[in-house]
Design a protein around this motif. Structure first.
Motif, short mmCIF file in Angstrom:
data_model
loop_
_atom_site.label_atom_id
_atom_site.label_comp_id
_atom_site.label_asym_id
_atom_site.label_seq_id
_atom_site.Cartn_x
_atom_site.Cartn_y
_atom_site.Cartn_z
N ASN A 90 -0.33 1.15 -6.88
CA ASN A 90 -0.63 0.22 -5.79
C ASN A 90 0.64 -0.40 -5.22
OD1 ASN A 90 -0.07 -1.73 -7.78
ND2 ASN A 90 -1.97 -2.85 -7.47
N PHE B 183 1.83 -0.25 -1.35
CA PHE B 183 2.22 -1.43 -0.56
C PHE B 183 3.59 -1.23 0.07
CE2 PHE B 183 -0.36 -4.33 -3.63
CZ PHE B 183 -1.55 -3.92 -3.05
N CYS C 214 3.53 1.50 2.86
CA CYS C 214 2.79 1.13 4.06
C CYS C 214 3.35 -0.12 4.74
CB CYS C 214 1.32 0.91 3.72
SG CYS C 214 0.46 2.42 3.25
N GLY C 215 4.43 -0.67 4.18
CA GLY C 215 5.03 -1.85 4.76
C GLY C 215 4.30 -3.15 4.46
N TYR C 216 3.59 -3.17 3.35
CA TYR C 216 2.82 -4.36 2.96
C TYR C 216 3.52 -5.14 1.84
CZ TYR C 216 -1.02 -2.06 5.47
OH TYR C 216 -1.79 -1.46 6.42
N GLU C 217 4.78 -5.42 2.02
CA GLU C 217 5.52 -6.19 0.99
C GLU C 217 4.88 -7.55 0.76
OE1 GLU C 217 9.74 -6.52 1.37
OE2 GLU C 217 10.04 -4.35 1.33
N ASN C 218 4.18 -8.07 1.76
CA ASN C 218 3.53 -9.38 1.62
C ASN C 218 2.40 -9.36 0.59
OD1 ASN C 218 2.03 -7.71 3.43
ND2 ASN C 218 0.97 -9.50 4.24
N ARG C 219 1.96 -8.20 0.17
CA ARG C 219 0.92 -8.08 -0.86
C ARG C 219 1.50 -8.04 -2.27
NH1 ARG C 219 -3.60 -3.88 1.52
NH2 ARG C 219 -3.94 -4.98 3.48
N SER D 132 -0.36 -5.45 -9.67
CA SER D 132 -1.27 -6.55 -9.40
C SER D 132 -2.56 -6.41 -10.21
CB SER D 132 -1.60 -6.61 -7.90
OG SER D 132 -2.28 -5.43 -7.51
#
Length: 133
Positions: free
Chosen positions: A8, A12, A15-20, A117
């Motif tokens: 996961n 993240f 997909c450029g979802y470092e905020n997750r 996570s």
């Protein structure tokens, strides 16, 4: 310290979802002293999920694999020692995911902490999960 990324986290990042990603996990990811790894099994998991329509990676799996190399994340191949350890892992009723269980096996065999996570990794007493998020 050596760390293995859960699938996961790679998704993240890809997909450029470092905020997750939790602050602590992101600090470890960006710390040049951290030695980061991804299991080859994670690429297989992603390929299966893409193939059955459960996962969309805008940049494509090939680019995610290239990105891991470019960012200094080393790939751990599937090893017999991991497979043999996997065979001895207790099966928890709440956690039967074969990919996660393989990541636990690789982490224990390679003496690594898991960045994830997913709190289900905490079911395995020999595995240490990093998150705090």
């Amino acid at each position: 310290m050596n760390y293995i990324l859960d699938t996961n986290i790679l998704i993240f990042l890809g997909c450029g979802y470092e905020n997750r990603i939790s602050k602590k996990a992101l600090e470890l990811y960006k710390n040049p002293e951290s030695k980061l790894f991804i299991s080859q099994i994670s690429f297989w998991e992603m390929a299966i999920k893409i193939n059955i329509g459960k996962l969309i990676i805008p940049i494509g799996l090939k680019n995610v694999i290239a990105l891991t190399r470019q960012t200094g994340i080393d790939t751990i191949p599937v090893r017999n020692s991991h497979i043999l350890y996997y065979q001895s892992l207790k099966v928890h009723e709440k956690h039967k995911d074969p990919f996660d269980r393989y990541i636990v096996s690789a982490a224990v065999c390679e003496d690594m902490k898991i960045i994830s996570s997913d709190s289900k990794f905490d079911l395995y007493s020999n595995a240490i999960r990093i998150w705090d998020g």
